[in-house]
Design an enzyme around this catalytic site. Sequence first.
Site, short mmCIF file in Angstrom:
data_model
loop_
_atom_site.label_atom_id
_atom_site.label_comp_id
_atom_site.label_asym_id
_atom_site.label_seq_id
_atom_site.Cartn_x
_atom_site.Cartn_y
_atom_site.Cartn_z
N ASP A 104 0.86 -1.17 0.00
CA ASP A 104 0.00 0.00 0.00
C ASP A 104 0.91 1.24 0.00
O ASP A 104 2.14 1.13 0.11
CB ASP A 104 -0.98 -0.02 1.19
C1 BGC Z 1 -4.94 3.34 0.16
C2 BGC Z 1 -5.09 2.36 -0.97
C3 BGC Z 1 -4.95 3.07 -2.29
C4 BGC Z 1 -3.58 3.72 -2.34
C5 BGC Z 1 -3.25 4.41 -3.64
C6 BGC Z 1 -3.68 4.17 0.02
O1 BGC Z 1 -3.63 5.22 0.92
O2 BGC Z 1 -4.95 2.66 1.38
O3 BGC Z 1 -6.32 1.71 -0.87
O4 BGC Z 1 -5.15 2.20 -3.35
O5 BGC Z 1 -3.52 4.68 -1.29
O6 BGC Z 1 -3.90 5.61 -3.77
#
Ligand code: BGC
Length: 745
Positions: free
Chosen positions: A278
Amino acid sequence: MKKKVFYTVLLAASFIGCSQPNNGSSDIESKVDSLLSQMTIEEKLGQMNQLSPWDFDDLAKKVRKGEVGSILNIVNPDEVNKIQKIAVEESRLGIPLIVARDVIHGYKTIFPIPLGQAATFNPQIVEEGARIAAIEASSDGIRWTFSPMIDVARDPRWGRIAESCGEDTYLNAVMGAAMIKGYQGDSLNDPTAMAACAKHFVAYGAAEGGRDYNSTFIPERVLRNVYLPPFKAAVDAGCATFMTSFNDNDGVPSTANKFVLKDVLRDEWKYDGMVVTDWASALEMVNHGFCTDGKDAAEKSVNAGVDMEMVSETFIKNLKQSVAEGKVSMETIDNAVRNILRLKFRLGLFENPYIVTPQSVKYAEEHLLAAKTAAEQSVILLKNDAQTLPLTDKVKTVAIVGPMADAPYEQMGTWVFDGEREHTQTPLKAIKDMYGDKVNLIFELGLAYSRDKNVAGIAKAVNAARRADVVVCFVGEESILSGEAHSLANLDLQGAQSQLIKSLASTGKPLVTVIMAGRQLTISDEVEASDAVLYSFHPGTMGGPAIADILFGKVNPSGKTPVTFPRMSGQTPVYYAHNNTGRPANPTEMLIDEIPVEAGQTSVGCRSFYLDAGNSPLFPFGYGLSYTRFEYSDLRLAADKLTEVDKVNVSVNLKNAGNYDGTEVVQLYVQDKVGSVTRPVKELKAFKRVELKAGESETVTFSLPVSDLAFWGYDMTFGVEPGDFRLWVGTSSAEGLSADFSVIK
Ligand code: BGC
């Protein structure tokens, strides 16, 4: 015109799809190996690096040097093509980039938030929505979305419940698989296909106290019985990628959790897709106190089985040295790069690196229509006293009130980077456009936005109500109040919305309350004060027309709650598939206001409930009314002694006994009465949407494999335990006809 373009794109896409190599073929494997053999370690680490660039020129330099494998958050199609051209024509090996974006519930045409999509109990419409999202996003070069989020979410304080399919394991599994099929289409190498990403692996939805990013403490058995099955279903649906989660579970951050990333995902499930961290979750392991620095974080991540790092660049900065020091093997790096290159070949990026889908697909008529249907099916009728709804010809004047009546940005919900308020149709606009010639409309906001505490406008709204035959009051949450990092400790309606509803109710005029929100809110008093209540998890671009048609009876609501609604915040988490205590609550329990002064310590009984909230929710999981009335009768089991290889064949008679045509979501729940470990009181195992004309009946059948009753038992093996079971078929998790059966050896 738009219609034609839509079909042309699909045809072109499938034509191109046919000319590409098959997914997962040995042909792809040999291409991957041949490319890998030409790569330097720097180029390999470059492939493992995903960036969200702020500066195009800086990005271009890195791409030229082969230091980037994927980008997210560039959506200008010219820029996407330009940066791709640099990757393909100016980097040494010409490896294309994968362009990613959070396309969560639509790209331009915004569908209901995933929680609303789950409320449809209709995987077909969910799949269609994801397909449309992929077609629109691919017109800007996006070939990878970070969706579906299939975190079982049982706590509405957690703002990301909006992005989930709710509290149930099975519903998350079914809806997640539907989204994956929609995004990826028939073949990943179709230029309108987007690789899906099952996230967040794993248990992120169980954040302690509902506070985002918080620790989780889920033991392996619960992990396997409740949180992992939607991810297994994602693997089975061919999901191209997985994302790790931010939380540490029992002290181990997911991004370095070998048990889930290797033992379960790779060894047990044989997954050959790609795993991404993530956003900066590798580096954040330093904050967790699990890694000393970025180098330690990079090593722990790749050694646990991560392939690509999102934005924090610890891999590219450190892993060359780690390999030299023997802390990470070259084989580990090669395996990660294989997984990334395999995805790029599967996506057909080497053959078709540039955008093919035309811009004109955005907001195509068919897309808007599908978004409207999804929104219609997502709306839940929670209450309808004295048939207040639908509004009939007798209603001449309607007062439209409340801060969500005309809030185009807010009704799109969380995770909308690309949807545009100008294209969003609010209830006010839709009612005016679609029904303005049939009724007189008075519009008085009352409050400017959902958190507004300025009560000055309420008197005007009350005045409008007095002049109308019916009041429709739109309240709820602005989109910023749910979604990532937007947790709440108090789930009541914000601002003076409650006061607005109560003031309107005091006029004595029939009051219809429509709630548009990102989560289930605690609305006992507001439901009590209203004659009818519709709940619409943020419904997206076409929410207005969908709700207008429901209010005026052109569409009969059929949504069902994908989450349990608590009476008060302190009751959370509350979910239907809980285990029983040794002292389950009695429905007749004396509550706080009935307890006499100086009551004896044990006089209220020693049972499991809250003195103030009792034990029942405001609305159970699977609940939702219709303008018509459905009657269940004659539940029949074909056999009540079954073995593990049999099927539970059950049928029920369903009658539409009311005056409207309608759709009922028929739900099948099962309880394993005694297990080697305690089992949930009920678990959803199947459901069907059944459409019936007024007066019509149908025999609804389910054929549930006994093997679907398997779970991880005391000795941590997976299987069906012989013994007694009960099943229910009915309209919600709280009602249904029941029958008993047993599974024998
Ligand atoms: C989130 C993800 C997301 C990623 C990219 C993160 O903060 O938890 O779900 O896909 O950012 O934007």
